[in-house]
Design a protein around this motif. Structure first.
Motif, short mmCIF file in Angstrom:
data_model
loop_
_atom_site.label_atom_id
_atom_site.label_comp_id
_atom_site.label_asym_id
_atom_site.label_seq_id
_atom_site.Cartn_x
_atom_site.Cartn_y
_atom_site.Cartn_z
N SER A 114 8.86 -54.96 -11.80
CA SER A 114 9.37 -54.09 -10.73
C SER A 114 10.39 -53.11 -11.28
O SER A 114 10.41 -51.94 -10.90
N ASP A 155 3.51 -51.99 -6.58
CA ASP A 155 4.25 -53.18 -6.99
C ASP A 155 3.69 -54.41 -6.28
O ASP A 155 4.03 -54.67 -5.12
N GLU A 156 2.85 -55.15 -6.95
CA GLU A 156 2.19 -56.32 -6.37
C GLU A 156 1.74 -56.04 -4.94
O GLU A 156 2.08 -56.79 -4.02
MG MG Z 1 8.75 -57.60 -8.80
#
Ligand code: MG
Ligand code: ATP
Lengths: 270, 222
Positions: free
Chosen positions: A42, A160-161
């Motif tokens: 991240s 992000d994911e």
């Molecule tokens: Mg993360």
């Protein structure tokens, strides 16, 4: 193109998130950063849109250091999809999608019309447009997140994911949807995940990270499966997992692919 | 009912005065408490101090306050401005902590997400913090509104007319009905304002209305 030039990030308090990370993300490609929790994924994304500032090194977009760009303008020029959707709970789906165009002074009516078109593009019914995020399922929220990121037609998408919080079946659907959208639009995508299968499925290139954002291996999915650089990568991608170890058996004149448990999973085309 | 039958125009007029004193005080309290609440969230140390100091003002007794205010602000003693200022002091004192809680209730992740997609820091306040703080803020404003409406009656102590004048006048002249009318009218004004605030709240925060269709104050019974 996005370039990380020996980028480091140490948070106040001394936590080293990223150490000397270098990578080039070519335009119109999907690069997937995969690593376990806390490996700095991240943080790496946030240094592209200046939500985090590097404590060393530079991040360049098309040759320009992002540190020299106005942070707000930079963020509006980059699509960002967050792990938990990050939708504004007090805005309807259409208004959430229209966020960046409206911030960029597109008339609200027109932005809403475009938002409705985007709903369709991410596989949602137009009737959902007037709902609030809390009235959607997790998978639907993620789709709205993707639509919002696409709304201003940015060249770059940071993800992000984005599909981390939905069940495996929906995740597969969303991955397929993203692959389809990407085939159409050809964005420059940096995609972060800790799911190796997702990385192998979506990445033109996959970057396996250790702690502190140290690159363990990078390559195409095929390269990584074919030749894991070391035990860490081998372990991480589950090279020894039964479903990765395929053998071919000849049955009734056809070549059948069989996984490590002996279960047949497909037929080889001749 | 004889007194009311004769004096209802007077009661109406006083109700008007009552509103002209209480509504501005409530609005001013909200305008002052919001930045203090926001500050308390951004800078807990400075903000915590300001918060404590502001809350303490509620402990100032009414009479001295009504006397200090004209001196400090240069208003005439018997002016509506004096009463409105005093009520604003109390209202702000009551509201600051709820205002801080209201901004504290805004999900930090939502705020970060708003920044990340390109809201300016100032835009985040107007488009994210403030609207999301509305439900909690409003619960505080309702308390302030009801409290202010009943406190307005203290204006009668320094001769600024309001429904409180019915109380002082009724006591002095021994007209029980006048006192009763003053009490009931004050309560009615408070209830009506509270109702209007509930309506305002659901207009300002439709997303919260859909999630919890009934405001708590009406009770859980259907
Ligand atoms: Mg993360
Ligand atoms: N704002 C912050 N302040 C201090 N430390 C932080 C901050 N954000 C992240 N870290 C630390 O930096 C390291 C990397 O965090 P990061 O969020 O980049 O990891 P990640 O790979 O995204 O993990 P996950 O898969 O759990 O999301 C972690 O040790 C984390 O605790």
């Amino acid at each position: 193109m996005i370039e990380f030039e020996s980028v480091s990030k140490t948070y106040p308090g001394g936590t080293v998130a990223v150490r000397e990370f270098s990578l080039q993300v070519p335009s119109h490609r999907t690069v997937v950063l995969v690593g376990s929790s806390g490996s700095g994924k991240s943080t790496l994304l946030q240094m592209v849109n200046r939500m985090a500032e590097p404590t060393g090194g530079r991040v360049l977009i098309d040759g320009d250091d992002v540190a020299g760009r106005d942070a707000v303008a930079l963020r509006r020029s980059i699509g960002y999809v967050l792990q938990h959707g990050g939708l504004l709970p007090h805005r309807t789906v259409l208004d959430n999608i229209a966020t960046v165009p409206v911030l960029n002074r597109t008339p609200r009516r027109r932005a809403r019309i475009q938002a409705a078109e985007l709903l369709e593009r991410v596989g949602l019914d137009e009737s959902l447009g007037t709902r609030y995020p809390s009235q959607l399922s997790g998978g639907q929220q993620q789709r709205v997140g993707v639509a919002r990121a696409l709304a201003a037609d940015p060249n770059i998408l940071l993800m992000d994911e984005p599909f981390g919080a939905v069940d495996p079946i929906v995740r597969r659907e969303l991955q397929a949807e993203l692959a389809r959208i990407q085939a159409d639009l050809g964005k420059t995508i940096v995609f972060v995940t800790h799911d190796v299968d997702e990385a192998l499925r979506l990445g033109d290139e996959v970057v396996v990270l250790r702690r502190h954002g140290v690159i363990a291996q990078r390559g195409t999915p095929a390269q990584i499966l074919a030749a894991p650089a070391d035990d860490f990568v081998r372990d991480f991608i589950g090279a020894d997992r039964d479903e990765r170890r395929l053998t071919v058996e000849r049955i009734d004149g056809r070549d059948i692919a069989v996984d490590g448990t002996g279960r047949p999973i497909g037929v080889l085309d001749s | 009912m004889t007194w009311l039958a004769l004096s209802w125009p007077y009661v109406l007029e006083l109700t008007g005065e009552h509103l002209l004193l209480s509504v501005p005080a409530v609005l001013l309290s909200v305008l002052i408490a919001i930045p203090i609440g926001q500050l308390a969230n951004r800078r807990p140390t400075v903000g915590g101090f300001v918060l404590g100091a502001a809350s303490l003002m509620y402990a100032i007794p009414a009479l001295p306050l009504l006397i200090i205010i004209p001196v400090v602000f240069g208003f005439p003693l018997r002016s509506p401005a004096t009463v409105i200022t005093a009520l604003t002091v109390y209202g702000t004192a009551l509201l600051v902590r709820t205002a801080a809680d209201a901004f504290g209730s805004v999900d930090a992740e939502v705020r970060a997400a708003a920044l990340a997609v390109g809201h300016s820091p100032r835009g985040v306040f107007w488009h994210v913090d403030l609207p999301l703080a509305v439900p909690v803020l409003l619960s505080g404003v309702r308390v302030v509104a009801v409290s202010t409406v009943s406190l307005v009656t203290i204006g009668a102590l320094i001769g600024v007319p309001s429904l409180g004048s019915l109380l002082t006048d009724g006591f002095q002249r021994g007209i029980t009905e006048e006192v009763m009318v003053g009490v009931v009218a004050t309560i009615l004004v408070a209830l009506v304002l509270d109702g209007l605030l509930i309506l305002t709240g659901s207009a300002l925060a439709p997303w919260a209305r859909r999630r919890s269709p009934r405001p708590k104050i009406l009770g859980a019974t259907r």
